[in-house]
Write an enzyme that holds these catalytic residues in place. Sequence first.
Site, PDB file in Angstrom:
ATOM      1  N   HIS A   1      41.862 -13.140   3.189  1.00 25.18           N
ATOM      2  CA  HIS A   1      41.288 -13.055   1.723  1.00 25.18           C
ATOM      3  C   HIS A   1      42.133 -12.190   0.746  1.00 25.18           C
ATOM      4  O   HIS A   1      42.904 -11.822   0.959  1.00 25.18           O
ATOM      5  CB  HIS A   1      39.751 -12.664   1.694  1.00 25.18           C
TER       6      HIS A   1
HETATM    7  P1  TYD Z   1      35.167  -8.662   6.210  1.00 29.01           P
HETATM    8  O1  TYD Z   1      35.445  -8.784   4.833  1.00 29.01           O
HETATM    9  O2  TYD Z   1      34.895  -9.932   7.187  1.00 29.01           O
HETATM   10  O3  TYD Z   1      36.631  -7.920   6.984  1.00 29.01           O
HETATM   11  P2  TYD Z   1      38.092  -8.559   6.953  1.00 29.01           P
HETATM   12  O4  TYD Z   1      37.978  -9.437   5.793  1.00 29.01           O
HETATM   13  O5  TYD Z   1      38.737  -7.090   6.502  1.00 29.01           O
HETATM   14  O6  TYD Z   1      38.367  -8.663   8.536  1.00 29.01           O
HETATM   15  O7  TYD Z   1      34.118  -7.739   6.737  1.00 29.01           O
HETATM   16  C1  TYD Z   1      32.881  -7.636   7.704  1.00 29.01           C
HETATM   17  C2  TYD Z   1      31.798  -7.326   7.413  1.00 29.01           C
HETATM   18  O8  TYD Z   1      31.567  -5.993   6.727  1.00 29.01           O
HETATM   19  C3  TYD Z   1      31.120  -8.211   6.514  1.00 29.01           C
HETATM   20  O9  TYD Z   1      30.065  -8.698   7.123  1.00 29.01           O
HETATM   21  C4  TYD Z   1      31.188  -7.848   5.076  1.00 29.01           C
HETATM   22  C5  TYD Z   1      31.071  -6.320   5.706  1.00 29.01           C
HETATM   23  N1  TYD Z   1      31.470  -5.215   4.667  1.00 29.01           N
HETATM   24  C6  TYD Z   1      30.675  -4.343   3.823  1.00 29.01           C
HETATM   25  O10 TYD Z   1      29.400  -4.570   4.211  1.00 29.01           O
HETATM   26  N2  TYD Z   1      31.008  -3.602   3.032  1.00 29.01           N
HETATM   27  C7  TYD Z   1      32.267  -3.336   2.648  1.00 29.01           C
HETATM   28  O11 TYD Z   1      32.552  -2.661   1.886  1.00 29.01           O
HETATM   29  C8  TYD Z   1      33.290  -4.175   3.475  1.00 29.01           C
HETATM   30  C9  TYD Z   1      34.726  -4.212   3.091  1.00 29.01           C
HETATM   31  C10 TYD Z   1      32.745  -5.348   4.380  1.00 29.01           C
END
Ligand code: TYD
Length: 131
Positions: free
Chosen positions: A48
């Site tokens: 992302h």
């Molecule tokens: P995600 O964005 O999928 O992680 P990455 O893209 O880095 O692999 O995030 C994983 C989960 O955590 C998703 O359900 C959103 C949640 N999340 C939060 O609730 N708060 C946050 O600050 C972040 C970064 C993620």
Amino acid sequence: MFKFIQLQQHGDSRGRLVALEDQKEVPFPIRRIYYMYGCEKNVRRGFHAHKELTQLVIPVSGSCVFVFDDGQSREETLLDDPAKGLLVEPKMWHEMYDFSADCVLMVLADAHYDEADYIRDYAEFQEHVTR
Ligand code: TYD
């Protein structure tokens, strides 16, 4: 493409310590801290970009490979130094992989979590950076 912030290490015979202060070592107001750990070596995360958010990523333990894509080219770097933070500015597509078993990535962010700030579709990201 990669902007690193070298953090001062306070070390002596007892070990080392790095201190982070809002708007000093960290060049933005710290509004959120999160950390990733227990990531399998063969998984890839991220995929992302953010519209507005700025972040500083610090590998406080272990290592992983961090990929940046600005819509035109793609580069990667190894994150393995707890005294070096990687600045993740808005509109940079990023991915992470090759996590060591002990990898803990600490991320400081300048805003609260907001799903509306995410661009999770690569085609949409390319459109966003070229307009
Ligand atoms: P995600 O964005 O999928 O992680 P990455 O893209 O880095 O692999 O995030 C994983 C989960 O955590 C998703 O359900 C959103 C949640 N999340 C939060 O609730 N708060 C946050 O600050 C972040 C970064 C993620």
